[in-house]
Scaffold this motif. Structure first.
Motif, PDB file in Angstrom:
ATOM      1  N   GLN A  72       0.989  -1.119   0.221  1.00 49.37           N
ATOM      2  CA  GLN A  72      -0.141   0.025   0.107  1.00 49.37           C
ATOM      3  C   GLN A  72       0.912   1.338   0.088  1.00 49.37           C
ATOM      4  N   ASN A  73       2.016   1.181   0.638  1.00 44.53           N
ATOM      5  CA  ASN A  73       2.968   2.292   0.634  1.00 44.53           C
ATOM      6  C   ASN A  73       3.364   2.685  -0.645  1.00 44.53           C
ATOM      7  N   LEU A  93       0.475   4.067  -2.589  1.00 41.77           N
ATOM      8  CA  LEU A  93       0.010   5.418  -2.346  1.00 41.77           C
ATOM      9  C   LEU A  93       1.214   6.606  -2.868  1.00 41.77           C
ATOM     10  N   ASP A 130       5.211  -0.655   9.234  1.00 45.11           N
ATOM     11  CA  ASP A 130       4.771   0.651   9.732  1.00 45.11           C
ATOM     12  C   ASP A 130       5.743   1.640   9.018  1.00 45.11           C
ATOM     13  N   ASN A 158       7.334   5.064   9.788  1.00 45.22           N
ATOM     14  CA  ASN A 158       7.284   6.142  11.183  1.00 45.22           C
ATOM     15  C   ASN A 158       8.094   7.029  10.851  1.00 45.22           C
ATOM     16  N   LEU A 193       4.125  10.795   0.177  1.00 47.34           N
ATOM     17  CA  LEU A 193       3.105  10.204   1.314  1.00 47.34           C
ATOM     18  C   LEU A 193       3.474  11.241   2.342  1.00 47.34           C
ATOM     19  N   TYR A 224       1.036  13.733   4.306  1.00 47.09           N
ATOM     20  CA  TYR A 224       0.744  13.448   5.906  1.00 47.09           C
ATOM     21  C   TYR A 224       0.866  14.927   6.268  1.00 47.09           C
ATOM     22  N   THR A 264       3.800   6.432  14.069  1.00 49.77           N
ATOM     23  CA  THR A 264       3.644   5.854  13.007  1.00 49.77           C
ATOM     24  C   THR A 264       2.665   6.603  12.315  1.00 49.77           C
ATOM     25  N   VAL A 265       3.090   6.908  10.777  1.00 51.28           N
ATOM     26  CA  VAL A 265       2.477   7.703   9.931  1.00 51.28           C
ATOM     27  C   VAL A 265       1.231   6.794   9.139  1.00 51.28           C
ATOM     28  N   MET A 266       1.854   5.819   8.799  1.00 54.10           N
ATOM     29  CA  MET A 266       0.779   4.801   8.037  1.00 54.10           C
ATOM     30  C   MET A 266       1.354   3.262   8.414  1.00 54.10           C
ATOM     31  N   GLU A 267       0.045   2.474   8.293  1.00 50.84           N
ATOM     32  CA  GLU A 267       0.470   0.995   8.383  1.00 50.84           C
ATOM     33  C   GLU A 267       0.287   0.666   6.833  1.00 50.84           C
ATOM     34  N   SER A 268       1.177  -0.429   6.630  1.00 51.05           N
ATOM     35  CA  SER A 268       0.969  -0.887   5.173  1.00 51.05           C
ATOM     36  C   SER A 268       0.900  -2.567   5.075  1.00 51.05           C
TER      37      SER A 268
END
Ligand code: ATP
Ligand code: ZN
Length: 284
Positions: free
Chosen positions: A71-72, A75, A93, A95, A122, A126, A175-179
């Motif tokens: 997903q990272n 995106l 994650d 981060n 990304l 954010y 953590t900014v996003m989980e993928s």
């Protein structure tokens, strides 16, 4: 019949699991490390082995019909594709990390600072969403050396284990996003019958991965308590044992609460519990 193309990572963290998933779907193909393309013998599909960064755009542009990618990465590229299924592997994650002795703790502390990353889009998204004004330093590899070299105050990157960070004198702060890996498709083909068939096969494998088959013996007096704990796919199978007053119960249980369930079953009178892996679960 049209032959579809699925793009997967040629080598790296997603390669092995992607190949395994396709093989679990019953697809027969050679997985030569040297070739870029492999033809599936028993399904109208070709597999393209690519760098993960190229996969979203190849799928968007129709060079590949389907793809497996993080997903990272999807995106970051901003490619317009449809996501058909989360695949449950390649979890990581992304981060923000800073020097171990840094006072930076929360997102707003990043205001006015510089952040090194190989995910500039990304990160920009954010920062924008959170109204943080910071400078993004786009570097393609070894992001974690940024702060040590004085290149940046913080980094934004995938954090797998804390050890890479620690070795570079860094600590993760949030953590900014989980993928995870996902199956993506070109917008125009997600309804094609062969694509639907492949997606159904993938789903049946994923359902099975998170499920265990249990067989246990129980005295008839305790059967209701056991059945209440075991919904099964439809409902549990109950088979008489040679010994009167006893039955065997067959069912499936979810990997997620597996040990809790096993302990409850034992308390409810289950004996001789046998647990087996499930290969596929086909739903109507
Ligand atoms: P490529 O040569 O295909 O460009 P890469 O070096 O960019 O490969 P990998 O390190 O193989 O990429 O990671 C591929 C993907 O695996 C990542 O984009 C991410 O979605 C996922 N991933 C899962 N866990 C990790 C992890 N611990 N570290 C890095 N990536 C991870
Ligand atoms: Zn890559």
């Amino acid at each position: 019949m049209k032959t579809y193309k699925i793009a997967i990572q040629k080598s790296g963290r997603l390669n092995e699991k992607s190949v395994e998933l396709l093989k679990q779907c019953g697809l027969q193909f050679e997985n030569y490390k040297s070739s870029l393309i492999s033809t599936v013998r028993n399904f109208p599909l070709e597999i393209l082995f690519l760098r993960d960064d190229d996969i979203p755009e190849y799928v968007q542009d129709g060079i590949a019909d389907l793809g497996i990618v993080g997903q990272n990465v999807l995106l970051e590229t901003g490619a317009k594709v449809c996501t058909l299924q989360n695949l449950g592997f390649g979890k990581c994650d992304l981060n923000i990390a800073v020097k171990s002795d840094s006072q930076i703790q929360k997102p707003s502390d990043l205001t006015g600072l510089s952040i090194a990353t190989s995910y500039p889009n990304l990160l920009a998204q954010y920062l924008n969403q959170n109204n943080i004004n910071a400078t993004i330093r786009n570097i393609s590899g070894s992001v974690e050396i940024g702060p040590g070299l004085g290149l940046s105050d913080a980094i934004f990157d995938i954090v797998s284990t804390g050890s890479t960070l620690k070795n570079n004198g860094l600590k993760s702060i949030f953590t900014v996003m989980e993928s995870e890996a996902i199956l993506i498709a070109n917008d125009t083909i997600s309804n094609a019958p062969q694509v639907k068939e492949l997606v159904e096969r993938i789903r049946s494998v994923l359902r099975a991965i998170s499920t265990k088959y249990v067989v246990l013996n129980v005295k008839k007096d305790n059967l209701n308590a056991i059945v209440n704990l075991l919904p099964g796919v439809k409902s549990p199978t109950v088979i008489p044992l040679y010994e009167e007053d006893w039955v065997a119960v067959h069912s499936v249980i979810n990997e997620k609460d597996f040990w809790e369930k096993i302990n409850l079953l034992k308390l409810a009178g289950a004996q001789g519990i046998v647990v087996m892996p499930v290969e596929k679960i086909i739903t109507p």
